[in-house]
Scaffold this active site. Structure first.
Site, PDB file in Angstrom:
ATOM      1  N   LYS A  64      51.316  23.846 -30.193  1.00 53.46           N
ATOM      2  CA  LYS A  64      51.470  24.972 -29.258  1.00 53.46           C
ATOM      3  C   LYS A  64      51.420  24.556 -27.788  1.00 53.46           C
ATOM      4  CE  LYS A  64      49.661  28.445 -32.433  1.00 53.46           C
ATOM      5  NZ  LYS A  64      48.725  29.578 -32.598  1.00 53.46           N
ATOM      6  N   ASP A 100      50.321  35.347 -30.009  1.00 52.99           N
ATOM      7  CA  ASP A 100      48.966  35.361 -30.592  1.00 52.99           C
ATOM      8  C   ASP A 100      48.083  36.423 -29.927  1.00 52.99           C
ATOM      9  OD1 ASP A 100      49.115  33.274 -32.545  1.00 52.99           O
ATOM     10  OD2 ASP A 100      49.111  31.802 -30.932  1.00 52.99           O
TER      11      ASP A 100
HETATM   12  P1  NAP Z   1      40.903  23.912 -32.497  1.00 53.69           P
HETATM   13  O1  NAP Z   1      41.775  23.944 -31.307  1.00 53.69           O
HETATM   14  O2  NAP Z   1      40.732  22.647 -33.262  1.00 53.69           O
HETATM   15  O3  NAP Z   1      39.440  24.403 -32.014  1.00 53.69           O
HETATM   16  C1  NAP Z   1      38.361  24.365 -32.902  1.00 53.69           C
HETATM   17  C2  NAP Z   1      37.200  25.164 -32.357  1.00 53.69           C
HETATM   18  O4  NAP Z   1      36.149  25.118 -33.329  1.00 53.69           O
HETATM   19  C3  NAP Z   1      36.614  24.606 -31.068  1.00 53.69           C
HETATM   20  O5  NAP Z   1      36.063  25.651 -30.319  1.00 53.69           O
HETATM   21  C4  NAP Z   1      35.521  23.668 -31.608  1.00 53.69           C
HETATM   22  O6  NAP Z   1      34.485  23.428 -30.699  1.00 53.69           O
HETATM   23  C5  NAP Z   1      34.991  24.477 -32.759  1.00 53.69           C
HETATM   24  N1  NAP Z   1      34.371  23.625 -33.762  1.00 53.69           N
HETATM   25  C6  NAP Z   1      34.981  22.807 -34.645  1.00 53.69           C
HETATM   26  N2  NAP Z   1      34.061  22.159 -35.407  1.00 53.69           N
HETATM   27  C7  NAP Z   1      32.844  22.578 -34.975  1.00 53.69           C
HETATM   28  C8  NAP Z   1      31.499  22.277 -35.356  1.00 53.69           C
HETATM   29  N3  NAP Z   1      31.223  21.406 -36.342  1.00 53.69           N
HETATM   30  N4  NAP Z   1      30.490  22.903 -34.729  1.00 53.69           N
HETATM   31  C9  NAP Z   1      30.772  23.784 -33.728  1.00 53.69           C
HETATM   32  N5  NAP Z   1      32.009  24.118 -33.309  1.00 53.69           N
HETATM   33  C10 NAP Z   1      33.043  23.515 -33.921  1.00 53.69           C
HETATM   34  O7  NAP Z   1      41.346  24.989 -33.573  1.00 53.69           O
HETATM   35  P2  NAP Z   1      42.138  26.373 -33.317  1.00 53.69           P
HETATM   36  O8  NAP Z   1      43.576  26.135 -33.414  1.00 53.69           O
HETATM   37  O9  NAP Z   1      41.584  27.018 -32.097  1.00 53.69           O
HETATM   38  O10 NAP Z   1      41.733  27.215 -34.606  1.00 53.69           O
HETATM   39  C11 NAP Z   1      40.438  27.818 -34.655  1.00 53.69           C
HETATM   40  C12 NAP Z   1      40.392  28.816 -35.793  1.00 53.69           C
HETATM   41  O11 NAP Z   1      41.310  29.876 -35.558  1.00 53.69           O
HETATM   42  C13 NAP Z   1      40.769  28.220 -37.133  1.00 53.69           C
HETATM   43  O12 NAP Z   1      39.783  28.618 -38.047  1.00 53.69           O
HETATM   44  C14 NAP Z   1      42.111  28.849 -37.466  1.00 53.69           C
HETATM   45  O13 NAP Z   1      42.230  29.057 -38.854  1.00 53.69           O
HETATM   46  C15 NAP Z   1      42.017  30.174 -36.738  1.00 53.69           C
HETATM   47  N6  NAP Z   1      43.336  30.770 -36.370  1.00 53.69           N
HETATM   48  C16 NAP Z   1      43.688  31.952 -36.914  1.00 53.69           C
HETATM   49  C17 NAP Z   1      44.889  32.569 -36.549  1.00 53.69           C
HETATM   50  C18 NAP Z   1      45.271  33.903 -37.159  1.00 53.69           C
HETATM   51  O14 NAP Z   1      46.422  34.336 -36.980  1.00 53.69           O
HETATM   52  N7  NAP Z   1      44.388  34.591 -37.839  1.00 53.69           N
HETATM   53  C19 NAP Z   1      45.721  31.960 -35.613  1.00 53.69           C
HETATM   54  C20 NAP Z   1      45.330  30.738 -35.065  1.00 53.69           C
HETATM   55  C21 NAP Z   1      44.123  30.152 -35.446  1.00 53.69           C
HETATM   56  P3  NAP Z   1      34.588  22.228 -29.618  1.00 53.69           P
HETATM   57  O15 NAP Z   1      35.415  22.770 -28.497  1.00 53.69           O
HETATM   58  O16 NAP Z   1      33.187  21.967 -29.237  1.00 53.69           O
HETATM   59  O17 NAP Z   1      35.224  21.062 -30.305  1.00 53.69           O
END
Ligand code: NAP
Length: 281
Positions: A64, A100
């Site tokens: 993205k 989104d």
């Molecule tokens: P991302 O960019 O990899 O970000 C991951 C996030 O999770 C960051 O804030 C990260 O914190 C945190 N995190 C990961 N592991 C962690 C841990 N062990 N302890 C604490 N915090 C942790 O992922 P993303 O693309 O934003 O996706 C995030 C979620 O949104 C996913 O679960 C995805 O399935 C969901 N999503 C849903 C939709 C929908 O349409 N429903 C659309 C997009 C995404 P740090 O910054 O500290 O690393």
């Protein structure tokens, strides 16, 4: 013939093909939507293919942000958050859009009857999902857009994006390790958007201690993860209204469908396609 694709890496889990093909089919437009794994380094080459062979694309992790740099034109909303999840392709030109934020806004309305104007929104997480949606909620009149995130610097970056777009919006950030600051934001939030990846794996802990959820607190929890997570179970046990992320996916996909076709999206068909389509189909 395939004229639309969802791309990402990994991508096999995607529900978009089932959902989008159900939408196209219910409008008499066949099943033109496919799925392709595209590695990060192959995105520029994919753009050249898409320019001449496709009409539209949905992009997911990890594309993205880079897509925002590769498009020929970009919508103001996508430019502001630096995230593109939809390509609209016509006459060899590629326009980047971000659906989104509107997807999340409409999901909150759908599941909680919650309009964001004047509300205190709290994001748990500051990764790609929060980046793609937070500024939109600020622009739609949220009173506060706050962030709890393990890496506070990433939360501060998103808070700065929101403030730059909407100088009046209040934004605070805290680590979940700073219990006093994080709980203060949780106590006053109208809605918590769970946007970390915690909960994707069955043995993941919740993003903050479940004892922070107090029975009777006037909070709603929207978990962007589709399937039940520990946080959703703790919320239910505390009697707090909680929903998984399905409606966000449906509504962001619906907005993409309308950008491509000019038609109102057939939401019920898309919901059926989401349920019936096995991931990756
Ligand atoms: P991302 O960019 O990899 O970000 C991951 C996030 O999770 C960051 O804030 C990260 O914190 C945190 N995190 C990961 N592991 C962690 C841990 N062990 N302890 C604490 N915090 C942790 O992922 P993303 O693309 O934003 O996706 C995030 C979620 O949104 C996913 O679960 C995805 O399935 C969901 N999503 C849903 C939709 C929908 O349409 N429903 C659309 C997009 C995404 P740090 O910054 O500290 O690393």
């Amino acid at each position: 013939m395939i004229k639309y694709l969802v791309i990402g890496d990994p991508i096999g889990h995607s529900r978009s093909p089932g959902m989008q093909n159900a939408a196209f089919e219910s409008c008499g437009l066949g099943r033109p939507y496919g799925i392709r794994r595209v590695a990060r380094e192959d995105l520029p080459a994919f753009f050249e293919f898409a320019r001449t062979h496709l009409s539209g694309v949905n992009l997911t992790v990890p594309h993205k942000t880079m897509a925002a740099e590769l498009v020929d034109e970009i919508s103001p909303g996508a430019k502001e958050c630096g995230s593109v999840n939809t390509l609209v392709i016509a006459d060899g030109r590629i326009r980047g859009e971000s659906t989104d934020g509107v997807g999340l806004e409409r999901a909150l309305l759908e599941v909680f009857r919650l309009g964001v104007s004047g509300k205190r929104i709290l994001f748990c997480g500051a990764g790609g999902a929060a980046r793609a949606t937070a500024v939109h909620l600020a622009r739609r009149g949220a009173r506060e857009v706050n962030f709890i995130n393990r890496t506070v610097e990433k939360a501060e970056t998103l808070a700065a994006l929101c403030r730059r777009a909407v100088p009046d919006v209040e934004c605070e950030c805290a680590s979940p390790r700073d219990e006093i600051a994080a709980r203060a934001m949780l106590e006053r939030a109208d809605v918590l958007i769970q946007a970390t990846s915690l909960g994707l794996k069955p043995d993941d802990p919740p993003p903050f201690p479940p004892t922070w959820l107090r029975p009777g607190m006037p909070l709603r929890i929207f978990d962007t993860i589709y399937h039940p997570t520990p946080l959703q179970r703790y919320a239910a046990a505390a009697g707090i209204a909680c929903a998984g992320g399905k409606e966000m996916l449906i509504h962001q996909g619906a907005a993409s469908f309308t950008l491509w076709t000019g038609l109102p999206a057939p939401l019920e068909a898309m919901r059926r396609g989401f349920e019936e389509g096995t991931p990756g189909q």
